[in-house]
Design an enzyme around this catalytic site. Sequence first.
Site, PDB file in Angstrom:
ATOM      1  CD  GLU A 174      23.510  19.468   5.248  1.00  0.00           C
ATOM      2  OE1 GLU A 174      22.393  19.029   4.890  1.00  0.00           O
ATOM      3  OE2 GLU A 174      23.884  19.390   6.480  1.00  0.00           O
ATOM      4  CD  GLU A 318      18.076  23.764   8.836  1.00  0.00           C
ATOM      5  OE1 GLU A 318      18.020  25.032   9.466  1.00  0.00           O
ATOM      6  OE2 GLU A 318      16.821  23.091   8.828  1.00  0.00           O
TER       7      GLU A 318
END
Length: 353
Positions: A174, A318
Site C-alpha cells: 500500500e 509498499e
Amino acid sequence: MNEKTPFRLPPIEPTNDAALAARLQHKIDHKTKPLGALGALEDLALQLGLIQRSESPALHAPQMLVFAADHGIAAEGVSAYPQAVTVQMVANMLAGGAAINVFSRQHGFALQVVDAGVAAELPAHPQLLPRKIAYGTKNLCHEAAMSRSEAEAALSAGMAVVQALPGNVLALGEMGIANTSAAALLLARLAGTRIEDATGRGTGLSDPQLLHKQGVLKLALARHPASQPLDVLAELAALGGFEIAMMAGAMLQAASQRRVVLVDGFIAGAAALVAHALVPAVRDYLVFCHRSAETGHRLLLAQLQAKPLLELDLRLGEGTGALLAWPLLQSAANFLNQMASFESAGISAKAGE
C-alpha cells in the site's frame, strides 16, 4: 434490470484436510534431515501444500498489487509528511523508482498499482489500475471515513482486481499518507487494543508529534462508538481507508481461489484483520511475511496468532517486506518437492522410525 447487485463476500474453504496434512507431515518428516530441523520452513511447506491441496505445491506467476489512497485524517497533522506525498510516490512507482519496483524486478513479480482513492487525478499508465472510490476518505475526526456503500464498493473492487489476475501467489502492499492512523484505529476497535499501544510513529514522528497523533486518534474513536453487536463493515466504513478495504477484498478473493497471500506490514495486517473478521477461513491462506517496527504490528500479529517469517525493523510499506520473504516460500516448496527422503537416498533413518 438496473438494480444494484447485492454485496456478497466470496466463499472460502478452510484448509482443514486432516488426511492431506498427515501425508504432507509424513513427507516433511522423512526428508534427509533430523525431525523438525528446518524449523519454520517446515510449517510453511505444510501451509503451502494445504492451500494448494497438493503434496507437491508449485508457485507460479506471482503478482504484486500496491493499493494507493489518501486519508482525510491527514488534515489533523498525524503524519510527518504532507498528503501530496501519496501521489508523488505513486508517480515514482509508475516510473519504476520505488523500493517495491526494485524488489518486484528482483523476484519476478508482476507489479500493478491500484488507485483506490488518491486525492488527485492520476494520468493513465500501463501499470495503473484506476479503481478510485473517492478523492480520499473524509476526515474521520468529524464524520465517517466512508459510507457503508463506499466500503462495500472498495471491498468489491479489490475482489474484482484479483479475479482478473493470473498465477497462484498474491503479494499486497500500500501507499497512503496517514494510513497508519486508520490501521491503528481498526486494530483498537477490532482487537480491543489501547490506542496508545496501537499507535506508532508512522513515517517518523517525533515524541511530541506521536503524542499529538495518539490524542487525535483517541478523539476519533470517541467520535465513532463501537457498533453493538460488532458490525465489521460499519467499523471499516467509520475508521478505515480505501486501500485497506481493497486489500481486504483482495485477500478474500485470493483465498477463495486458493492463492497464497503474502501479507506485508502493519497496514496490510490491518486489512488482514478486517478480512479475518469478515470471513475467518481467510486466515489459512495468509503468510505473514515480517514484523515491522510499527508499534501496533506486534499486537496485531498476536491477535491473528501469526508468526512472521522475518523481523528486519522495516516500516516502509509498499509490500517490500512481503517480497523480501518470497525466497523463503520458494525454499519451502523446493525442499518439499526436491529434497531426498531417507528411503530414496538409502540413508538410515533415526532409530525407531
